[in-house]
Design a protein around this motif. Sequence first.
Motif, PDB file in Angstrom:
ATOM      1  N   THR A  36       0.796  -0.916   0.092  1.00 27.90           N
ATOM      2  CA  THR A  36       0.080   0.159  -0.122  1.00 27.90           C
ATOM      3  C   THR A  36       0.512   0.864  -0.121  1.00 27.90           C
ATOM      4  O   THR A  36       0.353   2.070  -0.372  1.00 27.90           O
ATOM      5  CB  THR A  36      -0.639  -0.085   1.494  1.00 27.90           C
ATOM      6  OG1 THR A  36      -0.177   0.282   2.269  1.00 27.90           O
ATOM      7  CG2 THR A  36      -1.228  -1.101   0.987  1.00 27.90           C
ATOM      8  N   SER A 104      -0.239  11.266   1.884  1.00 27.92           N
ATOM      9  CA  SER A 104      -0.909  10.324   2.514  1.00 27.92           C
ATOM     10  C   SER A 104      -1.851  10.519   3.929  1.00 27.92           C
ATOM     11  O   SER A 104      -2.542  10.130   4.140  1.00 27.92           O
ATOM     12  CB  SER A 104      -0.294   9.308   2.377  1.00 27.92           C
ATOM     13  OG  SER A 104       0.520   8.925   3.188  1.00 27.92           O
ATOM     14  N   GLY A 130       1.761  -2.395   5.017  1.00 29.31           N
ATOM     15  CA  GLY A 130       1.739  -1.371   4.930  1.00 29.31           C
ATOM     16  C   GLY A 130       1.450  -0.035   7.114  1.00 29.31           C
ATOM     17  O   GLY A 130       2.157  -0.523   7.746  1.00 29.31           O
ATOM     18  N   ASP A 185       4.661  10.210  10.527  1.00 30.98           N
ATOM     19  CA  ASP A 185       3.313   8.729  10.396  1.00 30.98           C
ATOM     20  C   ASP A 185       2.357   8.540  11.437  1.00 30.98           C
ATOM     21  O   ASP A 185       1.472   8.628  10.994  1.00 30.98           O
ATOM     22  CB  ASP A 185       3.743   7.612   9.325  1.00 30.98           C
ATOM     23  CG  ASP A 185       3.733   7.762   8.177  1.00 30.98           C
ATOM     24  OD1 ASP A 185       3.797   8.744   7.756  1.00 30.98           O
ATOM     25  OD2 ASP A 185       4.843   7.241   7.476  1.00 30.98           O
TER      26      ASP A 185
HETATM   27  O1  CDP Z   1       9.357   1.591   2.177  1.00 34.15           O
HETATM   28  P1  CDP Z   1       8.785   2.127   3.553  1.00 34.15           P
HETATM   29  O2  CDP Z   1       8.815   1.804   4.356  1.00 34.15           O
HETATM   30  O3  CDP Z   1       9.237   3.094   3.067  1.00 34.15           O
HETATM   31  O4  CDP Z   1       6.879   2.599   2.978  1.00 34.15           O
HETATM   32  P2  CDP Z   1       6.321   2.934   2.200  1.00 34.15           P
HETATM   33  O5  CDP Z   1       5.118   1.818   3.075  1.00 34.15           O
HETATM   34  O6  CDP Z   1       6.536   2.693   1.175  1.00 34.15           O
HETATM   35  O7  CDP Z   1       5.426   3.631   2.508  1.00 34.15           O
HETATM   36  C1  CDP Z   1       5.463   5.229   1.896  1.00 34.15           C
HETATM   37  C2  CDP Z   1       5.010   5.919   2.964  1.00 34.15           C
HETATM   38  O8  CDP Z   1       2.948   6.286   2.278  1.00 34.15           O
HETATM   39  C3  CDP Z   1       4.339   6.013   4.482  1.00 34.15           C
HETATM   40  O9  CDP Z   1       5.436   6.788   5.118  1.00 34.15           O
HETATM   41  C4  CDP Z   1       3.419   6.935   5.119  1.00 34.15           C
HETATM   42  O10 CDP Z   1       3.420   8.155   4.685  1.00 34.15           O
HETATM   43  C5  CDP Z   1       2.176   6.374   3.805  1.00 34.15           C
HETATM   44  N1  CDP Z   1       2.291   5.117   3.822  1.00 34.15           N
HETATM   45  C6  CDP Z   1       0.256   5.174   3.969  1.00 34.15           C
HETATM   46  O11 CDP Z   1      -0.314   6.256   5.016  1.00 34.15           O
HETATM   47  N2  CDP Z   1      -0.577   4.068   5.157  1.00 34.15           N
HETATM   48  C7  CDP Z   1      -0.584   3.328   4.801  1.00 34.15           C
HETATM   49  N3  CDP Z   1      -1.214   1.984   4.584  1.00 34.15           N
HETATM   50  C8  CDP Z   1       1.258   2.763   3.197  1.00 34.15           C
HETATM   51  C9  CDP Z   1       2.315   3.571   3.832  1.00 34.15           C
END
Ligand code: CDP
Length: 230
Positions: A36, A104, A130, A185
Amino acid sequence: MSSRKLVIAIDGPAASGKSTTARLVAGRLGYLHVDTGAMYRAIALKVLRKGIGMEEKERVESLMSTTHVALKLRDGTPRVFLDGEDVTDAIRTPDVSKAVSPVSGYAEVRRAMVREQRLLGAEGGIVMDGRDIGTVVYPGADLKFFMVAGIEARARRRQKELAAKGTDQPLDAVLVDIQERDARDAGRTEAPLRRADDAIDVDTSAMTIEQQVRFVLDTVSNKLQESGAR
Ligand code: CDP
């Protein structure tokens, strides 16, 4: 193993190993993997390309009615499409990583993505990773994992991933970016990063990818046996 198809949620902070684990677990189970974060990254990319400021809530939200994000397998590898264009590599830049957290956080962005995410998992047989999967998207998920790792380990992993894609960044800079994104977040009003009360904790600081995958698969296997025995 029973043939019942589970909904598996994996949440956690940045670079804790969620997506890699989710992808491999889904592959072994023959389930669909939904990253996600990649969906929110695609929206952030569109916002940047349009020259819209991250703080321009209304302009960002108004994009949603004409934006289409899709996840598809191509030659066995998952790809992310934004309005029909393959943006799998374009969404992994530090600029997108900076923009994604504020973008987001907007209610309309989340509403559109959560709707899509629920449709994808309607039949079960899904591993979704996510920040809010176990709390908001699938509060009734069959299994929930909350994956964490020490900040050093996470920064090193992310630095290595970026280097492999041709972006060299000092460890300190990567670490600060991750910390800022996590704080944002976790602190936002809309679907903050939070461990679901019934989640299983996994600290991946000292685990190999194979160990993480094994742990999740063993838990899935126990769950399936349990429900088969009922
Ligand atoms: O891979 P990484 O751990 O860097 O992050 P990502 O899973 O690619 O997610 C990027 C950003 O998207 C997160 O820092 C959140 O701000 C947002 N996100 C969110 O708000 N809700 C989710 N279900 C997944 C990601």
